[in-house]
Design an enzyme around this catalytic site. Structure first.
Site, PDB file in Angstrom:
ATOM      1  N   GLU A 165      -7.342  -4.324  10.054  1.00  0.00           N
ATOM      2  CA  GLU A 165      -6.794  -5.606   9.604  1.00  0.00           C
ATOM      3  C   GLU A 165      -7.824  -6.706   9.841  1.00  0.00           C
ATOM      4  O   GLU A 165      -8.731  -6.556  10.666  1.00  0.00           O
ATOM      5  CB  GLU A 165      -5.539  -5.956  10.427  1.00  0.00           C
ATOM      6  CG  GLU A 165      -4.484  -4.893  10.470  1.00  0.00           C
ATOM      7  CD  GLU A 165      -3.686  -4.830   9.191  1.00  0.00           C
ATOM      8  OE1 GLU A 165      -3.553  -5.862   8.512  1.00  0.00           O
ATOM      9  OE2 GLU A 165      -3.188  -3.737   8.851  1.00  0.00           O
TER      10      GLU A 165
ATOM     11  N   LYS B  48       3.161   3.854  18.792  1.00  0.00           N
ATOM     12  CA  LYS B  48       3.292   5.242  18.351  1.00  0.00           C
ATOM     13  C   LYS B  48       3.574   6.171  19.528  1.00  0.00           C
ATOM     14  O   LYS B  48       4.359   7.110  19.409  1.00  0.00           O
ATOM     15  CB  LYS B  48       2.025   5.654  17.615  1.00  0.00           C
ATOM     16  CG  LYS B  48       1.883   4.897  16.288  1.00  0.00           C
ATOM     17  CD  LYS B  48       0.470   4.950  15.772  1.00  0.00           C
ATOM     18  CE  LYS B  48       0.317   4.191  14.458  1.00  0.00           C
ATOM     19  NZ  LYS B  48      -1.119   3.995  14.105  1.00  0.00           N
TER      20      LYS B  48
ATOM     21  N   ILE C 186       0.332  13.202   8.935  1.00  0.00           N
ATOM     22  CA  ILE C 186       0.589  14.369   9.797  1.00  0.00           C
ATOM     23  C   ILE C 186       2.087  14.469  10.069  1.00  0.00           C
ATOM     24  O   ILE C 186       2.671  13.523  10.585  1.00  0.00           O
ATOM     25  CB  ILE C 186      -0.147  14.244  11.155  1.00  0.00           C
ATOM     26  CG1 ILE C 186      -1.627  13.881  10.948  1.00  0.00           C
ATOM     27  CG2 ILE C 186      -0.016  15.523  11.956  1.00  0.00           C
ATOM     28  CD1 ILE C 186      -2.370  13.599  12.256  1.00  0.00           C
TER      29      ILE C 186
ATOM     30  N   THR D 111       0.821  -1.214   0.000  1.00  0.00           N
ATOM     31  CA  THR D 111       0.000   0.000   0.000  1.00  0.00           C
ATOM     32  C   THR D 111       0.855   1.264   0.000  1.00  0.00           C
ATOM     33  O   THR D 111       0.671   2.157  -0.832  1.00  0.00           O
ATOM     34  CB  THR D 111      -0.896   0.019   1.263  1.00  0.00           C
ATOM     35  OG1 THR D 111      -1.529  -1.260   1.369  1.00  0.00           O
ATOM     36  CG2 THR D 111      -1.935   1.096   1.189  1.00  0.00           C
TER      37      THR D 111
END
Lengths: 433, 433
Positions: free
Chosen positions: B192, B207, B138, B15
């Site tokens: 997913e 993250k 971002i 992707t």
């Protein structure tokens, strides 16, 4: 370049300047760790050497003459926070010619002379950074130059003036009048005693010229920005907007398509679901639409001593880093694209019209025929009784049409004997692009 | 370095990889103008050479072996978009040792091995950029490294997982069940087929470890993040939250004060007035509190082929620019601060408890005495009839208390014969700090 300490010469010591001095003093350890050398303020040019200052600095650093800084070989980096145009421009030009990188917070100057100053900086292998000139604490210049550099930006919408956003917020939420909200903004210190440049949209226009230049890599001038102020906005308009699912915002626009660009500042009916609608009080936010990234928004304080100082000191860090590496002023600021302003026939938007009309047979059909004649189809039409006998109020929200057609409609409405008054007329933004 | 064209070797072509290839092809002119040289993709490592690809690339660039890229002297920059841990780590290490800057979108890898990889990059004078690893489109890594570099960041709150935010938005707005919303998210392609890592908070934890490391300049590890998933959230909780002026969000926190740091991912009752409350659907947003700048927020798409590619290609631009200037990998990533995790006695928050209790005399005072015994004062208490005869529901919102005390309260409530069930238990964030 050997790793000696770096010395800053600061021009001006007002709100932003004292924030910068405070930050460099308080974060000395972190700044030194980030750069590997110490940064200190060597000189500060002030107008009045005797004035008492809230921020402690060694009085030995104060001096009264700009040339004391720009021609001092011990000054490595110049920070211009004096404001104004001519003297600041001269000081920046001389500093760059002397090989000193410059950080400025001066939007008035950058909006008018940014193009030539950035070229001069590049010619002299010096950085000229100006993050603090737009949207105080929001790193929006950097975002356009680096973070979104790979993308093709097609639109920017911004709340880039804190004063007007504060006034509109208080008018809506507290039902204050325009005058009450303005007075409070002045008391709180973020509206000037002469608020003209804020409320007439000029301050926002300067910022939009700077943002459009960067986003489109095009030499956009202040004169290219069409500007409409906020003084005609009534509390009634705000209520009406809310009923229809909008909030009234002073927005800056910079839009680009194959026909060219279109930059403006104007009061807008903005869909309540749009991320910018929830920006309250004196906050700023810049909404950016990129072809690849889609929707992004950057939100934060638009002014104030410490927020603006954050941007200035981040610029100082970047300039110092480049200076130490010997790679200052490497980025060319020559615009990649030639500027083409769209004509009014290619600028399209939706509009909200509120009309006071005679309550007579045939008036409604006369109105709608005016709109269709100028290729405007209507999304909503509402008629309700006027305050006086024999009068009705008509509210219309158009689908997208050109500004040229909308101007012709307004002229024809004004000329019509059935229309007593055009009470209000706003651009409408439907939200998500 | 002479200004020859720069050649990229890409590891992976899923992707993100196909987005990167599309963007480099479509924006060739702009990228060349920004850099002064052309950037082209020289090699792409794929698992299956025969597979049909939606994105056009010259079949000659496809190869099957990672070492074809990392040991090819014609490859200047390596882009790792293959995912996974061990093979990706090896490929990045070898690329850096071979003097090639690396761009990665791999949050799993960076959360675990980021510290050592960044050190290796610095030792080899190569850049290692990873903007795409957190919050897709971002530019939040850059914002922490540059735009807010001058400030001392004391808190981050982030919606950094699009799947969970989408599910919560749909449960609230469309009254979908958790299962319906998850299925739809899977159909739309951003959840997913095995959603565990999203809904259990692990993806967000990775993250937050990356963001906390940068924000606090501290070696924060994935194990330092306390994680609670979203599977216990009911539609009833969402309705109740709304009644009390909150929205339920899966939030990542990274907070620092003089006692140390505290990093977590958990479902939260967030005040509706907080800027993060209006972040809907699969969007991400990172709210940052800096001592000087105050409140800022960065909003945009958290995933998707083209948004993520925007970050990767912006990183490619930055790495190429440094390569051309010969200043790659100059930034040291040694943490400036040593890591100290707060104990539960120093982690404080407000809490929302919903209890099912016996409707008997004395129960209410027993409850309140449990709270006061553990130093919790109460902001709101509401009692209402339960569904069954003889039962009552009690809702309590505490003022700020330590997690340790809140844990003790929960244990004591569980032990009490008057409390039949702790229906729900959420952290509450009052909004603006």
């Amino acid at each position: 370049m050997t790793k000696k300490d770096l010395t800053i010469g600061m021009l001006g010591f007002g709100t932003v300047g004292s924030g910068v001095a405070t930050m460099i003093r308080d974060n000395e350890k972190e700044l030194t760790q980030r750069l590997g050398v110490k940064v200190k303020i060597g000189k500060i040019v002030v107008r009045d050497m005797e004035k008492e200052r809230g921020t402690y600095v060694d009085h030995g650093v104060l001096c009264s003459n700009v040339s004391d800084v720009i021609h001092d070989p011990d000054i490595d980096v110049v920070v211009e926070v004096m404001g104004g145009i001519e003297e600041a421009k001269y000081a920046i030009q001389e500093s760059l010619k002397a090989g000193k990188p410059v950080i400025t917070a001066n939007k008035d100057l950058m909006a008018i002379h940014g193009h030539s100053l950035l070229r001069l900086a590049h010619e002299n292998s010096c950085d000229l950074y100006y993050e603090a000139s737009v949207a105080g604490g929001i790193p929006i210049i950097r975002t356009l130059e680096d973070g979104l550099a790979s993308d093709r930006i097609s639109g920017i919408m911004g709340i880039v003036n804190g004063t007007t956003n504060y006034i509109l917020t208080k008018m809506k939420e507290e039902k204050w009048s325009y005058e009450e909200a303005l007075t409070k903004a002045q008391e709180l210190g973020f509206a000037e005693s002469d608020p003209t440049s804020d409320v007439e949209g000029l301050d926002a226009a300067r910022k939009m010229a700077i943002l459009a230049t960067l986003a489109f890599s095009m030499e956009v001038h202040l004169e290219d920005v069409s500007v409409e102020g906020m003084t005609a906005i009534s509390t009634e308009d705000l209520e009406l907007a809310e009923q229809f699912g909008y909030s009234v915002k002073m927005l800056g626009f910079a839009q680009r398509d194959e026909d060219g660009i279109d930059v403006s500042v104007e009061p807008v009916f903005l869909a309540s679901s749009h991320p910018l609608s929830s920006v309250r009080n004196e906050y700023n936010a810049v909404y950016i639409y990129g072809d690849a990234v889609g929707e992004t928004m950057f939100y934060g304080p638009g002014a104030g001593s410490m927020p603006t100082a954050t941007s200035v000191v981040s610029d100082i860090l970047a300039a110092c880093r480049n200076l130490l590496l010997g790679v200052g002023g490497k980025r060319s600021h020559n615009p990649m694209n030639s500027r083409h302003l769209k004509g009014e026939d290619h600028q399209s938007a939706q509009f909200f019209h509120r009309l006071l009309v005679k309550d007579e047979i045939g008036v409604f059909s006369e109105l709608t025929s005016i709109y269709s004649k100028h290729h405007a189809s209507l999304g909503s039409i509402i008629q309700r009784p006027g305050e006086k006998e024999g009068e009705a109020e008509v509210i219309l929200i158009t689908h997208s049409l050109s500004r040229k057609n909308q101007g012709e409609i307004i002229n024809e409405l004004k000329a019509s004997s059935s229309v007593k008054q055009i009470i209000s007329n706003y651009r409408v933004e439907g939200g998500v692009k």
